[in-house]
Design a protein around this motif. Structure first.
Motif, short mmCIF file in Angstrom:
data_model
loop_
_atom_site.label_atom_id
_atom_site.label_comp_id
_atom_site.label_asym_id
_atom_site.label_seq_id
_atom_site.Cartn_x
_atom_site.Cartn_y
_atom_site.Cartn_z
N SER A 44 0.81 -1.22 0.00
CA SER A 44 0.00 0.00 0.00
C SER A 44 0.84 1.27 0.00
CB SER A 44 -0.92 0.01 1.23
OG SER A 44 -0.16 -0.03 2.42
N THR A 45 2.16 1.18 0.13
CA THR A 45 3.02 2.36 0.12
C THR A 45 4.03 2.36 -1.00
OG1 THR A 45 4.53 1.28 1.69
CG2 THR A 45 2.78 2.65 2.61
N ILE A 46 4.02 1.37 -1.89
CA ILE A 46 4.98 1.31 -3.00
C ILE A 46 4.56 2.28 -4.09
CG2 ILE A 46 5.92 -0.15 -4.81
CD1 ILE A 46 5.73 -2.50 -2.91
N SER A 47 5.50 3.10 -4.55
CA SER A 47 5.21 4.09 -5.58
C SER A 47 5.21 3.47 -6.98
CB SER A 47 6.23 5.24 -5.52
OG SER A 47 6.21 5.86 -4.25
N PHE A 48 6.21 2.65 -7.30
CA PHE A 48 6.24 1.95 -8.58
C PHE A 48 7.20 0.79 -8.47
CE2 PHE A 48 9.22 5.48 -8.79
CZ PHE A 48 10.39 4.89 -9.22
N ILE A 49 7.18 -0.08 -9.50
CA ILE A 49 7.96 -1.31 -9.53
C ILE A 49 8.83 -1.30 -10.78
CG2 ILE A 49 7.86 -3.85 -9.55
CD1 ILE A 49 5.12 -3.65 -8.24
N LEU A 50 10.07 -1.78 -10.64
CA LEU A 50 10.99 -1.93 -11.76
C LEU A 50 11.34 -3.40 -11.92
CD1 LEU A 50 13.44 1.03 -11.04
CD2 LEU A 50 11.42 1.05 -12.49
N LEU A 51 11.39 -3.88 -13.16
CA LEU A 51 11.77 -5.25 -13.47
C LEU A 51 13.04 -5.22 -14.31
CD1 LEU A 51 8.27 -6.75 -14.41
CD2 LEU A 51 9.41 -6.78 -12.19
N THR A 52 14.00 -6.07 -13.96
CA THR A 52 15.31 -6.03 -14.62
C THR A 52 15.52 -7.13 -15.65
OG1 THR A 52 16.24 -7.30 -12.79
CG2 THR A 52 16.39 -4.91 -12.64
N HIS A 53 15.08 -8.36 -15.38
CA HIS A 53 15.33 -9.48 -16.28
C HIS A 53 14.08 -10.35 -16.36
CE1 HIS A 53 19.66 -8.72 -16.63
NE2 HIS A 53 19.67 -8.50 -15.33
#
Length: 934
Positions: free
Chosen positions: A52-61
């Motif tokens: 509920s507090t994550i701003s965005f997600i990054l995926l690397t592989h």
């Protein structure tokens, strides 16, 4: 502020990667949603807690260790699918095919429900306490929907992400993706936020490969320096895998070793099994095999053998690879263009054409010698076939996928070979078949055979009949007690979702509300839902499977859900918790009142006539269930596909692949509804040979020791490796960078080696103080714009706050003095000591102005100067060693320190030359700000 928390993969044998980055202002970034072969939901507890507090997600592989749990989190964690996700196009495409293969191949990926649906939390249960009932796995359509929602980014494309609906503002944050090698579309992330410049680089490879280009660390003139965007970051997050590994051979020697093992085995009449992943590294291996079979001699043992690529999503993987050539190494494009040109000339010379009169040109990754095995019928034919074979099969762990079926078939003969290409997890918790295989390879109990192929010595370890235990997982229907437990679990999940959505128990919406009223009510509840999402952290992280929630989890809903509770403290509350929990349901009707439904006023005989007519007409007009709708639409979709209608890429994946993968799942497991996992153990005798060629495509000790000093990070964070690898790399970097490890010296904590779950503070070291500015000083400020940043010079005198108030006795400052006194009286004693910056007296200001020197602030890029001069009608071109030549007479150079040198004709020369010289300097000054004493 910058804190880093490795949720998974730090100083651990597991390759799963999850990291949480927290920046100034409460910005939280989740990098990777990895999983390992255990598929344990306890590894996702921290993600569930912070959702509920994550701003965005990054995926690397596009590997299981980096995004294996993404679809599971989207399906089973509330609000997770609403978070913004960013990745490159290959990661999105191959990640989709990877998870489709994963959920179609192993029931364990669906995970188990808790043993008790009420009080116990799933994250606290041990393996012995867990039930055997499986959750509902994400369907192919759901996986397509989750990956379609990901925002694709290109390399070197700065992007300012938009926040999620429950995220804090992301002003001033910029994301940039760079090539990391290792996999197609693999990413090194650069995050710029305020004064923090963070480079997140895990699992990268500097060396070029056949298909995948090397990491984009170097650039500029000659490619000898680290590119400016990745140089001298405030923090570098780097994986320590291979920190103590020395590469034994280069790319060509590696390829020859792979083919040497294959030739040696095939010449003895054996077959070769190469376990690998189903989407990323399999492309590199398949390209090498296809080229070897294409270029091989006629009498070579390769010509008598067949090559197979076995994966339930192999066709989709190759189809995506054909459309992503621009993400590959340049040699692939050049080789394809050369083959196409050669084929065209040959066809023209011989006059051979296709039936439609068009010459046939080869396409990349349209293999002629590798046959795809995707369905179970094809697998059976491949297993029952005779003769030598080379099989690329998923997965690397040998625990699921077609590699498990080939393992049971190939391990019996001594002439066969299992060729390992990557190291799997080695630890007390790792119990996969790949782990047992590696254990047998490293122990070498039954001797080693040395094969000489093309003047190279290759080692192959004898299996020697060693026994190993392999788990066989099947689905079985639920009994009556298990069905009741499963229904209780579903009821608990629905109750938790309703609680998190903030729906009151007594809210009833009338069936006659039209679309307009429902849409308006949704618009009115948007702000309430946004505020509610910020207050459900504990409920998401700790109470997902509980029937009864605590008062803290209920929030303001305690007033209506608890008896004899009449008070709730709303001070310092935001969103829904700041107002009374009441939702007004509006009833809509016409100008005369509520809508009238004629069916409510029918006579009994008219109702009987309607029911009989509906039954005779096959229930026309009645509501159908979702399953019935899917069954009725499925034949129509197939007919449309047979008619050759065009569909987009996403629909193509969800039609062809979905039908095949769903059919395979029903054939292999025999169930489509709620089921449980039945685990049996099979004993295999390992009679074949084992060999290893490193095809992981990861950095080694040499590349780490070379690159990290060139990057020159102010803070170095090592993660993603075992304890031995992490400490070895930290010791090497301690000598290379000339710093000390964190904890040895408080004043020099530059290298961090956090353990799993440990939060470290890697904020940039700055000397910043807070002061107040007086109105007289603010009125004299002259701001200058440097790109998106405002620059101003200040010249003032620090005073105590009370001293400033005493000297401001003029009537204009009475209101300011009164407001300040009120603010001082209502604040803590610490705020009273805040200094105030005021204007200087005239005599002191004149003396200071005479000794201060103006400086230039900003950065001028030569490529931008070239574009500006060409737009102005001048000729500008680059010459050797980073020199820009304007109109053939003016040279502009930029030194390593950032200083710009302009050399040209003297002022007394031709008017045109002096005019060009003046315009060049003017363009440079326009991009800079002159900061001088005012």
């Amino acid at each position: 502020m910058f804190t880093f928390t490795p949720l998974l993969g730090a100083q651990s044998s597991s390759r799963a990667s999850q990291s949480l980055l927290e920046l100034d202002g409460g910005v939280k970034v989740l990098v990777d949603v990895g999983w390992d072969e255990r598929f344990d939901t306890r590894q996702l507890a921290e993600i569930e807690k912070h959702t509920s507090t994550i701003s965005f997600i990054l995926l690397t592989h596009a590997t299981t260790s980096h995004l294996g749990a993404y679809a599971h989190c989207c399906k089973h964690i509330p609000h997770f699918s609403q978070i913004a996700v960013f990745a490159t196009s290959p990661v999105i495409a191959f990640g989709r095919t990877l998870l489709q293969d994963l959920y179609a191949s192993t029931p364990l990926a669906a995970t188990f429900i808790p043993s008790s649906a009420s009080p116990e939390d799933d994250t606290a249960a041990t393996d012995q306490q867990r039930s055997d009932i499986l959750r509902q796995a994400p369907t192919v359509e759901e996986i397509n929907k989750y990956f379609t929602a990901i925002t694709p980014l290109k390399y070197s494309q700065p992007h300012q992400p938009a926040p999620s609906q429950f995220s804090v503002p992301l002003e001033g944050l910029t994301l940039t993706a760079y090539n990391s090698g290792h996999t197609l579309g693999g990413t090194i992330w650069h995050i710029q936020h305020g004064m923090e410049s963070i480079v997140y680089a895990v699992d990268w490879n500097q060396a070029r490969e056949n298909v995948i280009a090397g990491a984009a660390w170097f650039g500029g003139v000659g490619g000898s320096e680290v590119i400016e965007q990745l140089r001298r970051p405030t923090a570098l997050v780097c994986s320590s895998i291979g920190g103590n590994k020395i590469a034994s051979y280069g790319r060509k020697a590696r390829d020859e070793a792979l083919l040497g093992h294959i030739r040696s085995c095939l010449s003895k009449g054996g077959s070769v099994l190469i376990p690998t992943d189903s989407s990323a590294r399999i492309l590199e291996l398949a390209w090498i095999l296809e080229k070897a079979w294409h270029d091989g001699a006629k009498d070579s043992p390769l010509k008598s053998a067949r090559v197979y690529m076995a994966s339930k999503s192999a066709n989709a993987t190759l189809r995506h690879a054909r459309s992503l050539l621009e993400w590959m190494d340049d040699s692939i494009v050049r080789e394809f263009e050369g083959e196409e040109e050669t084929a065209t000339k040959t066809h023209r010379r011989s006059g051979s054409k296709q039936a439609n009169g068009v010459t046939k040109a080869s396409r990349p990754f349209e293999f002629r010698h590798i046959k795809v095995v995707e369905r179970k019928a094809q697998l059976d034919r491949c297993l029952d076939g005779e003769g030598p074979r080379v099989v690329l099969a998923s997965d690397l762990t040998l625990d699921w996928g077609y590699s498990k079926s080939f393992l049971e078939h190939f391990s019996q003969k001594t002439s066969n070979l299992i060729l390992l290409t990557e190291r799997v997890a080695q630890g007390p918790d790792a119990k996969s078949a790949g782990t047992e295989m590696w254990k047998a390879f490293e122990e070498r109990q039954d001797g080693v055979a040395v094969e000489t192929v093309a003047d190279a010595q290759l080692e192959q370890v004898h299996g020697g009949g060693r026994t190993m235990q392999v788990q066989i997982v099947d689905k079985a229907p639920l009994d009556e007690k298990e069905t009741q437990q499963y229904q209780q679990f579903l009821a608990t999940q629905r109750q938790m979702e309703d609680t998190l959505a903030g729906d009151a128990a007594g809210d009833v919406v009338d069936d006659n509300i039209d679309d307009e009223s429902s849409s308006s009510s949704e618009d009115e509840s948007d702000t309430e839902q946004q505020g509610r999402a910020l207050n459900v952290t504990n409920a998401l992280g700790h109470n997902k499977t509980k029937l009864a929630l605590s008062d803290e989890d209920l929030g303001v809903n305690v007033l209506i859900r608890k008896k004899n509770v009449f008070d709730f403290d709303v001070r310092h509350k935001k969103g829904r918790n700041a107002v009374f929990p009441y939702t007004h349901s509006r009833r809509r009707g016409d100008e005369f009142g509520d809508f009238i439904k004629p069916e409510d006023f029918l006579r009994e005989e008219e109702k009987e006539d309607q029911e009989a007519a509906a039954q005779n007409a096959g229930d026309i007009g009645q509501k159908r269930k979702w399953d019935d709708k899917q069954k009725s639409e499925a034949p129509r979709k197939r007919r449309q596909g047979n008619q050759g209608q065009k569909v987009d890429v996403a629909d193509d994946d969800s039609s062809d692949e979905s039908d095949e993968s769903e059919t395979e799942e029903v054939e292999s497991h025999g169930l489509d509804g709620p089921a449980k996992a039945v685990v049996t153990t099979q004993t295999l005798a390992l009679n074949c040979r084992l060999a290893f060629v490193d095809f992981a495509g990861l950095h080694d000790q040499r590349s780490l020791q070379m690159l990290i000093p060139l990057i020159g990070p102010k803070k170095l964070i090592l993660t993603g490796g075992t304890t031995e690898e992490t400490l070895a790399l930290a010791s090497d970097c301690q000598e290379l960078l000339g710093v000390k490890l964190a904890g040895e010296d408080e004043s020099s904590s530059e290298i961090f080696t956090p353990a799993q779950g440990q939060t470290i503070d890697a904020s940039v070291d700055t000397n910043a103080w807070a002061v107040k500015l007086t109105r007289n000083l603010v009125r004299r400020l002259h701001w200058q714009a440097v790109k998106d940043i405002g620059v101003v010079t200040l010249q003032g005198q620090l005073r105590a706050e009370m001293e400033t108030l005493n000297i401001e006795d003029d009537p204009k400052s009475k209101k300011q003095k009164l407001d300040t006194e009120v603010s001082v009286a209502g604040t803590s004693p610490v705020s009273n000591t805040l200094p105030v910056l005021d204007t200087l007296p005239p005599a002191l200001a004149a003396a200071t102005r005479s000794v201060t020197q103006p400086i230039h602030v900003g950065d001028m890029r030569l490529a931008e100067l070239r574009r500006l001069m060409n737009m102005a009608g001048h000729t500008a071109e680059f010459r050797g060693e980073g020199t820009l030549l304007v109109d053939g007479i003016i040279a502009v150079r930029k030194l390593g320190s950032g200083k710009i040198i302009v050399e040209g004709a003297p002022v007394h020369s031709l008017a045109r030359d002096s005019d060009s010289f003046t315009q060049v300097k003017q363009r440079i000054y326009e991009r800079l700000a002159v900061v001088a004493a005012g």
